[in-house]
Every structure is written in structure tokens, then in C-alpha cells.
Scaffold this active site. Structure first.
Site, PDB file in Angstrom:
ATOM      1  N   ASN A 100       1.805  29.679 -28.971  1.00 53.72           N
ATOM      2  CA  ASN A 100       0.638  29.839 -29.838  1.00 53.72           C
ATOM      3  C   ASN A 100       1.191  30.118 -31.239  1.00 53.72           C
ATOM      4  O   ASN A 100       2.074  30.947 -31.383  1.00 53.72           O
ATOM      5  CB  ASN A 100      -0.181  31.029 -29.309  1.00 53.72           C
ATOM      6  CG  ASN A 100      -1.367  31.375 -30.179  1.00 53.72           C
ATOM      7  OD1 ASN A 100      -1.687  30.642 -31.113  1.00 53.72           O
ATOM      8  ND2 ASN A 100      -2.011  32.478 -29.873  1.00 53.72           N
ATOM      9  N   GLU A 482     -24.210  34.369 -45.538  1.00 48.47           N
ATOM     10  CA  GLU A 482     -23.908  34.503 -44.109  1.00 48.47           C
ATOM     11  C   GLU A 482     -24.914  33.699 -43.273  1.00 48.47           C
ATOM     12  O   GLU A 482     -24.556  33.060 -42.286  1.00 48.47           O
ATOM     13  CB  GLU A 482     -23.899  35.992 -43.728  1.00 48.47           C
ATOM     14  CG  GLU A 482     -23.699  36.292 -42.260  1.00 48.47           C
ATOM     15  CD  GLU A 482     -22.412  35.747 -41.649  1.00 48.47           C
ATOM     16  OE1 GLU A 482     -21.575  35.192 -42.366  1.00 48.47           O
ATOM     17  OE2 GLU A 482     -22.269  35.845 -40.419  1.00 48.47           O
ATOM     18  N   GLU A 489     -22.265  26.294 -39.107  1.00 48.23           N
ATOM     19  CA  GLU A 489     -21.234  26.263 -38.065  1.00 48.23           C
ATOM     20  C   GLU A 489     -21.820  26.070 -36.677  1.00 48.23           C
ATOM     21  O   GLU A 489     -21.170  25.499 -35.801  1.00 48.23           O
ATOM     22  CB  GLU A 489     -20.330  27.498 -38.120  1.00 48.23           C
ATOM     23  CG  GLU A 489     -20.983  28.784 -37.754  1.00 48.23           C
ATOM     24  CD  GLU A 489     -20.052  29.988 -37.883  1.00 48.23           C
ATOM     25  OE1 GLU A 489     -18.839  29.819 -37.743  1.00 48.23           O
ATOM     26  OE2 GLU A 489     -20.549  31.100 -38.123  1.00 48.23           O
ATOM     27  N   LYS A 604     -11.890  31.080 -32.436  1.00 50.72           N
ATOM     28  CA  LYS A 604     -12.318  32.468 -32.658  1.00 50.72           C
ATOM     29  C   LYS A 604     -11.350  33.195 -33.566  1.00 50.72           C
ATOM     30  O   LYS A 604     -11.753  33.944 -34.444  1.00 50.72           O
ATOM     31  CB  LYS A 604     -12.421  33.202 -31.317  1.00 50.72           C
ATOM     32  CG  LYS A 604     -12.891  34.646 -31.447  1.00 50.72           C
ATOM     33  CD  LYS A 604     -14.324  34.711 -31.946  1.00 50.72           C
ATOM     34  CE  LYS A 604     -14.800  36.119 -32.241  1.00 50.72           C
ATOM     35  NZ  LYS A 604     -15.973  36.110 -33.107  1.00 50.72           N
TER      36      LYS A 604
HETATM   37  C1  F6R Z   1     -17.794  32.687 -38.726  1.00 50.62           C
HETATM   38  C2  F6R Z   1     -16.541  33.282 -38.300  1.00 50.62           C
HETATM   39  C3  F6R Z   1     -15.355  33.120 -39.188  1.00 50.62           C
HETATM   40  C4  F6R Z   1     -14.534  34.433 -39.195  1.00 50.62           C
HETATM   41  C5  F6R Z   1     -13.243  34.236 -39.989  1.00 50.62           C
HETATM   42  C6  F6R Z   1     -12.452  35.533 -40.102  1.00 50.62           C
HETATM   43  O1  F6R Z   1     -18.830  32.949 -37.827  1.00 50.62           O
HETATM   44  O2  F6R Z   1     -16.460  33.866 -37.250  1.00 50.62           O
HETATM   45  O3  F6R Z   1     -15.728  32.749 -40.467  1.00 50.62           O
HETATM   46  O4  F6R Z   1     -15.315  35.441 -39.758  1.00 50.62           O
HETATM   47  O5  F6R Z   1     -12.445  33.268 -39.370  1.00 50.62           O
HETATM   48  O6  F6R Z   1     -12.122  36.061 -38.862  1.00 50.62           O
HETATM   49  P1  F6R Z   1     -11.676  37.576 -38.713  1.00 50.62           P
HETATM   50  O7  F6R Z   1     -12.821  38.441 -39.062  1.00 50.62           O
HETATM   51  O8  F6R Z   1     -11.261  37.712 -37.275  1.00 50.62           O
HETATM   52  O9  F6R Z   1     -10.527  37.788 -39.655  1.00 50.62           O
END
Ligand code: F6R
Length: 609
Positions: A100, A482, A489, A604
């Protein structure tokens, strides 16, 4: 992003690997594979697409063996094909690797190996590691991995299996998450806790530069120089049910509905209403440092970035500290002005987002004070910042972030209130009053969630449009951003957000009957101005929808449809106003038949830059 699972024990490995991979599906992937040592050698199965394709293949003739590794791949180098799917083998097929992350210098090493006669079967950077480990192997697998990794630059979590070592899994991490799970007569490796939580709650978080040897009844961790490292075991308190859908059709819907509870967790134990103060010691910045700072820079991506924009408002309005919010991916390329009196706050649900991590590292190099607001415990960013305030919203499985957004905004408000008080800009009475309002947020969100019928009706009308414009002002401009991000998305409808006053400076040219506009128009200092902006929209025949404060009939006369939310103090309103926009995006997407928990092309946790 990719997921890794490994198993060694007394149970058929294939079953446990497939179960573990299914619990990592939320990370996003486009192919999957497993490799099991079956006594004669390696049995490898790989398939493109959803895990069920691999499950079908495994069900026909399951690989037999008590040790194996598995992987879900999210394509970075090379298309999502079976040959690019992991695990990858060396030329003799004696060992397999899963990886990964990204090896940044893989081409240079690939060319070197090709000159030596190695034939590559895939386009991946990961295959390089398989050949490099084979070339370094003289009987000691960990040593071979150590030597190979010393040549590779970039981020990785890896696992390696060799047919000469049916009692050993080797795993390593640098910049990508990897944990060990310690069981009775069995041990695991995984990218994330849900993959193994059914089998053990005893976890070891590997750190960057760690190489682990995992056997059925023992484990050891070394650094890249081969020196043994001490790592503590942690007991995980999460229930697996908390990480599963809990009766909702999708994780995302469950997570939206969880927000009254998750916000109560974020706030719990941090609100000293009697004393009129906030307790955020874990944030790690002393009162003395908070008094000294001259600017705040918030670094984050996506939804976390938008939460940061609400934070900007809080720090400026309450604590009177100049604050900017940077796209983490841009921050280190623009020679940021940072010194010892600059506080850099990283916001991240996963705590593993590569761009945000890189921005925090840059801020540390420049001598700034760094702190973070995160959700995933023990994640990389928590180890790179002076302190971490955890938002405590529990595992967020839906790829689109929802409860982490409100958790981040609420955490920012707590930190801003504390900072403002320490700097003498707000009184204990003001803090007490604001905390009193915060305490009501869970019930205000409950009330908002009850509007689901009206939101479903709206979704039924909206799902046929191809574009949508969101408007907001002040502290609710980020709410509009947001809302638009959620819609695009999840439903693949083109959606943008603007400060409402900006629309007449150009974008208004786009508006017609096919271009609906959704405005956050709840009662606030900028309410009247927003209403004027909405009149301009209505005059262009665009369908106008507004989020309004319950009882506001004036608004209903101007726009086509209103979704009502309870009246809240302006400073608190982003926590409540975002909820109907999350639900709207969810219902538009489900109406269109989109995969809401795993929207196309998304992952994610984005652990590559
Ligand atoms: C949108 C979403 C992404 C995350 C971004 C940051 O729904 O989930 O825009 O917010 O990739 O991710 P984190 O918060 O894990 O740094």
C-alpha cells in the site's frame, strides 16, 4: 486506498483473509487478491472489481493453508487489471508481496532489474519490491526485506511471504497505516482495526521504519537497521457493531444519523459549564504558547478543509488571531511564512492523508508549533504533532465524510473558545453561554433529522438536474461548500458553492430553469443580504431552495422550497445546517442508484500525494 490483511495461525487462512478484506472495503479499491502457502508453494488468486468476484473464485477451489496475505488495490501505477492486482511474486514464484503506498524511485530500480534480466509482469511500482527482496534473499527473509526497503523511497505498508518460511510473515510500514493483531495461537496484520476486530482486540501500532516478524505464537519489531524495537500492545474498546451498518441501508446514512451521539462524544468531558471554561489539554499547546502565537494556519483536504474554514471564522471572531486555511497539497510548495509563533493545525479524519501529513512535516521543519484534530487513534499525524484533540466520532466507514465534519467543527470551536479565553477576548460568561448552546446541538440535530420526508421529496425533484449551485455567507459559506462537495461526490451532479454575494460578479450568467440554487439562509447577521441575493436568483427562473430557520415565512415567499432547521446561535449553526445537506446528497444519490458508500474513483483514506 489499498488494504492489507495477513494471517498466521491454526485456521484456514483464505477464510480469514477474505473476511478481513471485506471489512476493509470502505477504504476503496478496484481489484483484490490473496496468497496462501499450501505446503507445496504459493497459491495466488486475484480478481478485478468487487471482492465478490474474488470470493467466487476462492469459493470454487479454496487455497488451503494456515498462513497467507491479502490485498485490496486502488490503482495508482497501472490500470486496475488482474496482472496489476496484488499479491506480486518474484520471477521464481517463491515469494509474494502486497503493498500500500507509492515507491517514488521504482522506475530507476525497475530499469536496473530489467538490465539484470528480470522480466516484469505488471505495471506496478509494487512488483519492484518482490524482485528486490528475492535478489537480497540469502535465507533470512526479514533481512532481505530490510535490504530491499533500504533502496526504496516513498510511502509503504507491506507484507511478504516466502515459501521457505511457512512459519513467518514479514510486515513493514513507512507513511501508510499497518497494525499487528495479537491472538491466541494466531496473529494478524492489517491496514485497519475492523479487519481483525472479530478475532482480537489486542493491537500493536507499527511506526514508520518498523519491520515486524510475525509468527503463530510470537512477534517482534525491528527498525531498518535491524535493531529490535519495543512496541506496546493496546486494547481496542470499539465494538464491531459500531463499525458495521447498524440497521441502515448504508454506512453513510448510519453515520449521518449518529451525529447527535457522536457530537455528544466530541464534547463530553470537555465543557466546564460551571467554571465557564473548556478542557482541551490533549491539544498539546500550552496557555503560554496560545498567548504568544501571532497567526494560525489550518492545513487539511476536502471535507476537513471545509471544516477548517469554519475554524478560521472561530479563531478570528473569538480569539482575534489572523487565521488562514490552506489546501494541504499546496502548502509546502509555496514557501509558507511560518515561525515559532505560528500555530499550524492539521485536520484529518484518518490522520493518514499524505498531503496533510506532508504539510505538517513541512511546518515542523520550519519551526512552527503543530497540533492536530483527528479521529483515528494512533494514526501517523498524531505522532507528528505536539498534541492531538481526538474528535471521538468512532469509525467512519462511508467514503464520504459526514460525522467527522461535525466532529471537527465542534472540536475547532472548543479549541477556539479556549484560545480566546486564554488571550482575554471572551469572558467566562460567554464561554458558559456558548457551551450551553453546544450542549443543545445533539437535540437540534435530532430535530433536523426529523425533516427527512421533506428532504426526500426535494431529492426526488433534484435528481434529474445536471448542475447545482450552493450559496452561503459568513460562517455558513463553508456549509455551502460542504453541501456541494457531498452532492458531487455522491450523485456525480456537478455542484459548486459560492459566497452568495459573489454570484452577481459572473456566475449568475449560468442560471436558468435548468440550474437549481440551494442557499443556506438561516437567521444570522447576513440574513437580509442573503435574502436579496436569493431574489436575484429567483428573477432568473432558477429553481430556488433554501435552508431556513423554522418559522421564517418571509423566506418561503421568496424561494420555491424551504427546508426548515431549528433556530440556533449563528456560531453554532454550521453544526446543524450541514445535516440536511448531507441527507439531501444521500437521497439524490440513492435515487440515482449510485453507490453512496463507495462512490466511483474515491478512496476513504488518501495516502498518496
Ligand atoms: C469527502 C471526503 C474527503 C476527505 C479528504 C480528507 O467526503 O471524505 O474530501 O475529507 O480526503 O481526508 P481526511 O480527513 O482523512 O484527512
Amino acid at each position: 486506498m489499498c488494504g492489507i490483511v495477513g494471517y498466521i495461525g491454526d485456521t484456514q487462512a483464505a477464510d480469514l483473509l477474505m473476511e478481513g478484506l471485506s471489512r476493509l472495503e470502505y477504504r476503496g479499491y478496484d481489484s483484490a487478491g490473496i496468497a496462501v502457502l499450501n505446503g507445496n508453494g504459493l497459491d495466488i488468486r486475484r480478481e478485478v472489481g468487487k471482492l465478490r468476484n474474488l470470493a467466487k473464485e476462492v469459493a470454487v477451489n479454496a487455497p488451503k493453508g494456515l498462513i497467507g496475505i491479502g490485498h485490496t488495490r486502488w490503482a495508482t501505477h497501472g490500470r486496475p487489471t488482474t496482472t496489476n492486482a496484488h499479491p506480486h511474486t518474484d520471477t521464481l514464484g517463491q515469494l509474494v508481496v502486497v503493498h500500500n503506498g507509492i515507491f517514488e524511485n521504482y522506475l530507476e530500480i525497475k530499469h536496473e532489474l530489467i538490465k539484470d534480466g528480470v522480466i516484469f509482469l505488471s505495471d506496478t511500482d509494487s512488483e519492484v519490491l518482490a524482485h528486490l527482496v528475492a535478489r537480497s534473499y540469502t535465507g533470512d527473509l526479514r533481512l532481505a526485506v530490510q535490504v530491499a526497503l533500504s533502496r526504496m523511497h516513498g510511502s509503504y505498508a507491506i507484507a511478504v511471504l516466502h515459501q521457505d518460511h511457512p512459519d513467518l510473515l514479514v510486515a513493514a510500514r513507512n507513511g501508510c497505516p499497518l497494525i499487528l493483531g495479537i491472538g491466541a495461537e494466531e496473529n494478524f496484520i492489517a491496514s485497519d482495526i475492523p479487519a481483525i476486530l472479530n478475532h482480537t482486540r489486542q493491537i500493536i501500532y507499527l511506526e514508520d521504519g518498523d519491520i515486524a516478524e510475525v509468527r503463530q505464537r510470537s512477534w517482534s519489531v525491528f527498525n531498518l537497521q535491524g535493531e529490535r524495537q519495543h512496541r506496546d500492545q493496546t486494547t481496542i474498546e470499539w465494538s464491531l457493531v459500531a463499525a458495521e451498518k447498524g440497521g441502515y441501508d448504508h454506512f453513510m446514512l448510519k453515520e449521518i444519523n449518529e451525529q447527535p451521539t457522536t457530537l455528544a462524544q466530541t464534547l463530553g468531558g470537555r465543557m466546564g459549564e460551571e467554571e465557564g471554561r473548556v478542557y482541551v489539554d490533549e491539544f498539546g499547546i500550552t496557555d503560554e504558547q496560545l498567548r504568544r502565537i501571532r497567526q494560525i494556519v489550518i492545513v487539511a483536504c476536502g471535507t476537513s478543509h471545509y471544516a477548517g474554514l469554519v475554524g478560521e471564522y472561530y479563531f478570528e471572531q473569538l480569539a482575534r488571531i489572523p487565521t488562514t486555511v490552506e489546501y494541504a497539497s499546496e502548502f509546502r510548495y509555496r514557501k509558507p511564512v511560518v515561525d515559532g509563533d505560528t500555530l499550524i493545525i492539521g485536520l484529518s479524519q484518518s490522520g493518514e492523508t499524505a498531503d496533510t501529513l506532508a504539510a505538517i512535516r513541512e511546518a515542523n521543519n520550519l519551526g512552527g508549533l503543530t497540533a492536530s484534530i483527528l479521529n483515528v487513534q494512533g494514526s501517523a499525524m498524531s505522532r507528528e504533532t505536539q498534541g492531538t484533540l481526538y474528535m471521538r466520532v468512532g469509525p467512519e466507514i462511508g467514503v464520504a465524510s459526514t460525522k467527522a465534519y461535525t466532529g471537527t467543527v465542534a472540536s475547532l470551536l472548543l479549541v477556539a473558545l479556549h484560545t480566546a479565553q486564554v488571550r482575554g477576548h471572551v469572558t467566562a460568561d460567554f464561554v458558559r453561554e456558548t457551551l450551553g448552546s453546544l450542549r443543545q446541538v445533539p437535540s437540534w440535530i435530532e430535530e433536523t433529522l426529523a425533516e427527512v420526508g421533506a428532504i426526500q421529496d426535494l431529492a426526488a425533484m433534484l435528481h434529474t438536474f445536471r448542475n447545482c449551485l450552493y450559496l452561503g455567507r459568513g460562517v455558513n459559506y463553508p456549509t455551502a461548500l460542504e453541501g456541494a462537495l457531498k452532492l458531487k461526490e455522491l450523485s456525480y451532479i456537478h455542484a459548486e458553492a459560492l459566497p452568495a454575494g459573489e454570484m452577481k460578479h459572473g456566475p449568475i450568467a449560468l442560471l436558468d430553469a435548468d440550474f437549481p440554487v440551494i442557499a443556506v439562509a438561516t437567521k444570522s447577521a447576513v440574513y437580509d443580504k442573503t435574502l436579496s441575493n436569493l431574489k436575484e436568483v429567483a428573477a432568473r427562473d432558477a429553481v430556488t431552495i433554501a435552508l431556513g430557520t423554522r418559522g421564517d415565512e418571509r423566506l418561503a415567499e421568496v424561494v420555491d422550497r424551504v427546508i426548515y432547521v431549528p433556530e440556533t446561535p449563528e456560531i453554532i449553526s454550521p453544526l446543524v445546517n450541514v445535516v440536511p445537506l448531507q441527507l439531501l446528497a444521500y437521497y439524490v444519490a440513492t435515487k440515482k442508484g449510485c453507490d453512496v458508500d463507495q462512490p466511483r474513483n474515491l478512496a476513504k483514506s488518501v495516502t498518496v500525494e
